[in-house]
Structures are given as structure tokens and as C-alpha cells.
Design a protein around this motif. Structure first.
Motif, PDB file in Angstrom:
ATOM      1  N   ARG A 132     -38.178  15.027  38.336  1.00 32.79           N
ATOM      2  CA  ARG A 132     -37.202  16.022  37.916  1.00 32.79           C
ATOM      3  C   ARG A 132     -36.823  16.800  39.151  1.00 32.79           C
ATOM      4  NH1 ARG A 132     -38.826  19.876  33.270  1.00 32.79           N
ATOM      5  NH2 ARG A 132     -40.212  20.721  34.821  1.00 32.79           N
ATOM      6  N   GLY A 133     -35.560  17.136  39.263  1.00 30.16           N
ATOM      7  CA  GLY A 133     -35.078  17.883  40.418  1.00 30.16           C
ATOM      8  C   GLY A 133     -34.295  16.996  41.364  1.00 30.16           C
ATOM      9  N   SER A 189     -34.517  23.550  45.095  1.00 27.66           N
ATOM     10  CA  SER A 189     -35.785  23.480  44.355  1.00 27.66           C
ATOM     11  C   SER A 189     -35.799  24.428  43.159  1.00 27.66           C
ATOM     12  CB  SER A 189     -36.965  23.796  45.271  1.00 27.66           C
ATOM     13  OG  SER A 189     -36.950  25.155  45.660  1.00 27.66           O
ATOM     14  N   ASN A 230     -37.571  17.556  48.538  1.00 29.91           N
ATOM     15  CA  ASN A 230     -37.009  18.432  47.510  1.00 29.91           C
ATOM     16  C   ASN A 230     -36.707  19.718  48.264  1.00 29.91           C
ATOM     17  OD1 ASN A 230     -38.211  20.578  45.052  1.00 29.91           O
ATOM     18  ND2 ASN A 230     -36.497  19.257  44.623  1.00 29.91           N
ATOM     19  N   ASP A 266     -39.899  21.292  39.195  1.00 33.06           N
ATOM     20  CA  ASP A 266     -39.491  20.021  39.802  1.00 33.06           C
ATOM     21  C   ASP A 266     -40.750  19.208  40.074  1.00 33.06           C
ATOM     22  OD1 ASP A 266     -36.834  20.784  39.807  1.00 33.06           O
ATOM     23  OD2 ASP A 266     -36.699  21.052  41.986  1.00 33.06           O
ATOM     24  N   TRP A 285     -34.200  15.120  44.710  1.00 33.87           N
ATOM     25  CA  TRP A 285     -35.071  14.542  45.735  1.00 33.87           C
ATOM     26  C   TRP A 285     -34.243  13.603  46.593  1.00 33.87           C
ATOM     27  CZ3 TRP A 285     -40.219  15.883  46.156  1.00 33.87           C
ATOM     28  CH2 TRP A 285     -40.748  16.591  45.093  1.00 33.87           C
TER      29      TRP A 285
END
Length: 98
Positions: A91-92, A68, A63, A72, A94
């Protein structure tokens, strides 16, 4: 749960232990947006599988600091002892290293 917070600077690396079926880790970015990147490093011979992503053995999941955001996260559950983790939720942004 592993809450990642630190001063801005180098990325934080979280190395998972050899998996045991049912073991799970929730890794969360607790820093401000763009303040810290996170790297999830597997034990070495394990893989990550699942509809939300796949990572081959000896690779990492990143991440990046640039993308970021606070909150996350990646939730991993070991589904085959010592060889495989599954992404339950994330979430986020990656990315698997190549």
C-alpha cells in the motif's frame, strides 16, 4: 514485521538479508503522513518480482517522505533462495531506483 518509526529527518533504510525460501518481511510505516521515507535495500544480487512491481539487482525500493502515509507497507516473500523476492501486497507509492 518491521514497524518503521522515528523522528522526522533522513529516510529509514531497511536492508534485507540473503533470502531463504519462505522467509517474509512486512515493512510498515508507523509515522505520521509525510514524516519519514522508507528505503528497502536488497542484499545486492537479489531481485524483486511480481505483478505489483519489479526491481533489478543493486536497486532499491523507495516510499518517499513526500508521498508517505501512516500504514503504507510492503510485504515481501522470498520465492527463490538468495536470488528473488516477490511482492505479495503493498500500500502506498513505492518506486524502484534507477
Amino acid at each position: 514485521t518491521i514497524m518503521v518509526t522515528k523522528d522526522a529527518g533522513t529516510d529509514t533504510t531497511i536492508t534485507l538479508p540473503v533470502g531463504v525460501v519462505g522467509m517474509d518481511f512486512l515493512i510498515v510505516n508507523g509515522d505520521a503522513d509525510g514524516a519519514n521515507g522508507m528505503i528497502i535495500d536488497l542484499n545486492g544480487s537479489e531481485i524483486v518480482a511480481g505483478a505489483q512491481g519489479a526491481v533489478a539487482a543493486t536497486k532499491t525500493i523507495v516510499n518517499t517522505k513526500a508521498t508517505s502515509k501512516r500504514g503504507d507497507f510492503m510485504h515481501l516473500v522470498c520465492n527463490v533462495a538468495a536470488t528473488s523476492w516477490r511482492v505479495v501486497a503493498m500500500r502506498g507509492v513505492w518506486l524502484a531506483t534507477t
